[in-house]
Design an enzyme around this catalytic site. Structure first.
Site, PDB file in Angstrom:
ATOM      1  N   ASN A 102       4.375   1.142   7.519  1.00  0.00           N
ATOM      2  CA  ASN A 102       5.326   0.973   6.566  1.00  0.00           C
ATOM      3  C   ASN A 102       6.753   1.198   7.452  1.00  0.00           C
ATOM      4  O   ASN A 102       6.989   1.723   8.450  1.00  0.00           O
ATOM      5  CB  ASN A 102       5.526   2.321   5.557  1.00  0.00           C
ATOM      6  CG  ASN A 102       4.045   2.310   4.795  1.00  0.00           C
ATOM      7  OD1 ASN A 102       3.641   1.259   4.720  1.00  0.00           O
ATOM      8  ND2 ASN A 102       3.401   3.277   4.228  1.00  0.00           N
ATOM      9  N   HIS A 119       5.131  -1.507  12.555  1.00  0.00           N
ATOM     10  CA  HIS A 119       6.119  -2.859  11.705  1.00  0.00           C
ATOM     11  C   HIS A 119       7.641  -2.711  11.918  1.00  0.00           C
ATOM     12  O   HIS A 119       8.124  -3.212  11.126  1.00  0.00           O
ATOM     13  CB  HIS A 119       5.444  -3.171  10.438  1.00  0.00           C
ATOM     14  CG  HIS A 119       4.062  -3.776  10.438  1.00  0.00           C
ATOM     15  ND1 HIS A 119       3.257  -4.006   9.346  1.00  0.00           N
ATOM     16  CD2 HIS A 119       3.198  -4.262  11.539  1.00  0.00           C
ATOM     17  CE1 HIS A 119       2.090  -4.419   9.838  1.00  0.00           C
ATOM     18  NE2 HIS A 119       1.993  -4.477  11.119  1.00  0.00           N
ATOM     19  N   CYS A 127      21.577  -7.653  15.144  1.00  0.00           N
ATOM     20  CA  CYS A 127      22.395  -8.976  15.264  1.00  0.00           C
ATOM     21  C   CYS A 127      21.266  -9.997  15.776  1.00  0.00           C
ATOM     22  O   CYS A 127      20.910 -10.062  16.936  1.00  0.00           O
ATOM     23  CB  CYS A 127      23.560  -8.791  15.973  1.00  0.00           C
ATOM     24  SG  CYS A 127      24.435 -10.419  15.991  1.00  0.00           S
ATOM     25  N   ASN A 215      -8.146   5.400  -0.953  1.00  0.00           N
ATOM     26  CA  ASN A 215      -7.653   4.144  -1.553  1.00  0.00           C
ATOM     27  C   ASN A 215      -8.221   4.364  -2.968  1.00  0.00           C
ATOM     28  O   ASN A 215      -9.382   4.606  -3.290  1.00  0.00           O
ATOM     29  CB  ASN A 215      -8.035   2.848  -0.910  1.00  0.00           C
ATOM     30  CG  ASN A 215      -7.254   1.748  -1.140  1.00  0.00           C
ATOM     31  OD1 ASN A 215      -6.766   1.569  -2.327  1.00  0.00           O
ATOM     32  ND2 ASN A 215      -6.583   1.053  -0.002  1.00  0.00           N
ATOM     33  N   GLU A 217      -8.769   1.708  -4.364  1.00  0.00           N
ATOM     34  CA  GLU A 217      -9.575   0.403  -4.422  1.00  0.00           C
ATOM     35  C   GLU A 217     -10.340   0.247  -2.996  1.00  0.00           C
ATOM     36  O   GLU A 217     -10.082   0.758  -2.311  1.00  0.00           O
ATOM     37  CB  GLU A 217      -8.784  -0.993  -4.431  1.00  0.00           C
ATOM     38  CG  GLU A 217      -7.648  -1.004  -5.378  1.00  0.00           C
ATOM     39  CD  GLU A 217      -8.074  -1.505  -6.770  1.00  0.00           C
ATOM     40  OE1 GLU A 217      -8.917  -2.085  -6.901  1.00  0.00           O
ATOM     41  OE2 GLU A 217      -7.170  -1.320  -7.592  1.00  0.00           O
ATOM     42  N   ALA A 234      -3.049   8.494  -3.058  1.00  0.00           N
ATOM     43  CA  ALA A 234      -2.788   9.256  -1.858  1.00  0.00           C
ATOM     44  C   ALA A 234      -2.040  10.542  -2.400  1.00  0.00           C
ATOM     45  O   ALA A 234      -2.510  11.637  -1.918  1.00  0.00           O
ATOM     46  CB  ALA A 234      -1.923   8.659  -1.080  1.00  0.00           C
TER      47      ALA A 234
HETATM   48  P1  OAD Z   1      -0.951  -3.625   0.843  1.00  0.00           P
HETATM   49  O1  OAD Z   1       0.043  -4.086  -0.497  1.00  0.00           O
HETATM   50  O2  OAD Z   1      -1.705  -4.750   1.277  1.00  0.00           O
HETATM   51  O3  OAD Z   1      -1.996  -2.663   0.421  1.00  0.00           O
HETATM   52  C1  OAD Z   1      -1.909  -1.360  -0.423  1.00  0.00           C
HETATM   53  C2  OAD Z   1      -2.839  -0.678  -0.382  1.00  0.00           C
HETATM   54  O4  OAD Z   1      -2.475   0.694  -1.024  1.00  0.00           O
HETATM   55  C3  OAD Z   1      -4.004  -1.308  -1.361  1.00  0.00           C
HETATM   56  O5  OAD Z   1      -5.334  -1.303  -0.836  1.00  0.00           O
HETATM   57  C4  OAD Z   1      -4.212  -0.540  -2.578  1.00  0.00           C
HETATM   58  O6  OAD Z   1      -5.233  -0.378  -3.132  1.00  0.00           O
HETATM   59  C5  OAD Z   1      -3.545   0.855  -2.230  1.00  0.00           C
HETATM   60  N1  OAD Z   1      -2.827   1.730  -3.039  1.00  0.00           N
HETATM   61  C6  OAD Z   1      -2.183   1.532  -4.000  1.00  0.00           C
HETATM   62  N2  OAD Z   1      -1.656   2.378  -4.589  1.00  0.00           N
HETATM   63  C7  OAD Z   1      -1.979   3.640  -3.909  1.00  0.00           C
HETATM   64  C8  OAD Z   1      -1.986   4.996  -4.089  1.00  0.00           C
HETATM   65  N3  OAD Z   1      -1.281   5.563  -4.812  1.00  0.00           N
HETATM   66  N4  OAD Z   1      -2.695   5.589  -3.022  1.00  0.00           N
HETATM   67  C9  OAD Z   1      -3.208   5.077  -1.973  1.00  0.00           C
HETATM   68  N5  OAD Z   1      -3.508   3.768  -1.921  1.00  0.00           N
HETATM   69  C10 OAD Z   1      -2.806   3.141  -2.714  1.00  0.00           C
HETATM   70  O7  OAD Z   1      -0.134  -3.050   2.047  1.00  0.00           O
HETATM   71  P2  OAD Z   1      -0.388  -2.744   3.445  1.00  0.00           P
HETATM   72  O8  OAD Z   1      -2.009  -2.556   3.854  1.00  0.00           O
HETATM   73  O9  OAD Z   1       0.472  -1.735   3.990  1.00  0.00           O
HETATM   74  O10 OAD Z   1       3.541  -6.306   7.074  1.00  0.00           O
HETATM   75  O11 OAD Z   1       0.152  -4.230   4.049  1.00  0.00           O
HETATM   76  C11 OAD Z   1       0.120  -4.259   5.441  1.00  0.00           C
HETATM   77  C12 OAD Z   1       1.127  -5.174   5.781  1.00  0.00           C
HETATM   78  O12 OAD Z   1       1.263  -6.390   5.029  1.00  0.00           O
HETATM   79  C13 OAD Z   1       2.455  -4.494   5.564  1.00  0.00           C
HETATM   80  O13 OAD Z   1       2.848  -3.651   6.599  1.00  0.00           O
HETATM   81  C14 OAD Z   1       3.512  -5.782   5.627  1.00  0.00           C
HETATM   82  C15 OAD Z   1       2.650  -6.744   4.983  1.00  0.00           C
HETATM   83  O14 OAD Z   1       2.735  -8.000   4.748  1.00  0.00           O
HETATM   84  C16 OAD Z   1       4.754  -6.723   7.484  1.00  0.00           C
HETATM   85  O15 OAD Z   1       5.319  -6.989   6.710  1.00  0.00           O
HETATM   86  C17 OAD Z   1       4.348  -7.320   8.848  1.00  0.00           C
END
Ligand code: OAD
Length: 248
Positions: A102, A119, A127, A215, A217, A234
């Site tokens: 995040n 990230h 800039c 998670n 899911e 979470a």
């Molecule tokens: P995702 O949006 O891919 O996944 C979010 C995860 O959080 C999913 O598995 C959901 O099921 C879970 N989730 C949703 N609500 C939740 C809750 N209340 N408590 C716990 N879990 C919950 O996000 P990331 O895995 O962080 O990268 O994505 C990875 C990267 O993809 C990001 O850092 C970003 C994106 O492209 C860049 O921008 C480089």
């Protein structure tokens, strides 16, 4: 036999000396920041290939900034939630490193001290012409005049990793050391779809760590890597887990 997955996970964490917590967008969902994937996610609103790549930013910074501006509004309004605070409470009890995907800095705002930002961070702008860094708080970002500009006239960008970019130097290496030396990895709120962050639980598993995943899911990790799966949000499950670990 354990009465519940939380009991099993809390026994594992209580016995750990070094814990790595890998977090993703899900840990900030209850702070009001939409995750990337799934219904209502950022990548459902903005095609990642059009809005999330370095090439797109170079070709049309104003367009990519529309997505960044939306994300920035959610981040600016967000406060750490019960999950971020629970991790802070755990810190005095073991060696705890957080590797987060995040860019919202909510772990640090909650008070966690050892946070690897895989990230980058939305708190700094860079800039694209002269390389000067700006604190995001010092830059007025006007939705009608995107992208925001540096004093030199160049377009500013947030210091976050876009698709097609490498992670900042040394950052993955720090997380990898934490993964190799952890007894336990707690994976919270990530779909584990983006490398190299998604490799960290497997790296730790191969080095002998126990893997706990939290998670609402299941993910590919759940069947391939995870020992204990905690099903839920979470902000609800992490405080329960931490209370069970430290008996508060
Ligand atoms: P995702 O949006 O891919 O996944 C979010 C995860 O959080 C999913 O598995 C959901 O099921 C879970 N989730 C949703 N609500 C939740 C809750 N209340 N408590 C716990 N879990 C919950 O996000 P990331 O895995 O962080 O990268 O994505 C990875 C990267 O993809 C990001 O850092 C970003 C994106 O492209 C860049 O921008 C480089």
């Amino acid at each position: 036999m354990h009465a519940s997955p939380i009991d099993e996970a809390s026994d594992i964490v209580r016995a750990a000396r070094r814990l790595l917590v890998l977090t993703g967008a899900g840990i900030s969902a209850e702070s009001g920041i939409a995750p990337f994937r799934g219904k209502g996610g950022i990548w459902a609103r903005y095609d990642p290939m059009e809005y999330g790549t370095l090439d797109a930013l170079r070709a049309d910074p104003a367009k990519v900034w529309r997505m960044l501006y939306d994300l920035g509004l959610e981040i600016a309004a967000a406060r750490p939630n019960a999950a971020h605070h629970a991790l802070v409470r755990l810190e005095p009890h073991l060696h705890l490193t957080i590797a987060t995907q995040n860019v919202d800095a909510l772990h640090q705002r909650a008070g966690s001290t050892d946070v690897v930002e895989l990230h980058g961070s939305s708190q700094e702008l860079l800039c694209m012409a002269c390389g000067r860094r700006w604190a995001a708080a010092d830059v007025v970002v006007d939705a009608l005049e995107l992208p925001p500009r540096c004093g030199c006239g160049g377009a500013l960008r947030p210091d976050v990793v876009l698709f097609g970019e490498l992670l900042p130097p040394g950052v993955f290496e720090r997380a990898e050391v934490a993964a190799r030396t952890a007894d336990v990895v707690l994976v919270v709120g990530t779909s584990a779809e983006v490398a190299p962050a998604a490799w960290l639980p497997t790296i730790a598993l191969r080095a002998g760590a126990r893997i706990i995943e939290l998670n609402p899911e299941t993910t590919w990790l759940t069947t391939e890597v995870t020992h204990v799966f905690l099903h839920g949000k979470a902000g609800e499950i992490l405080p329960e887990l931490v209370a069970a670990v430290i008996h508060d």
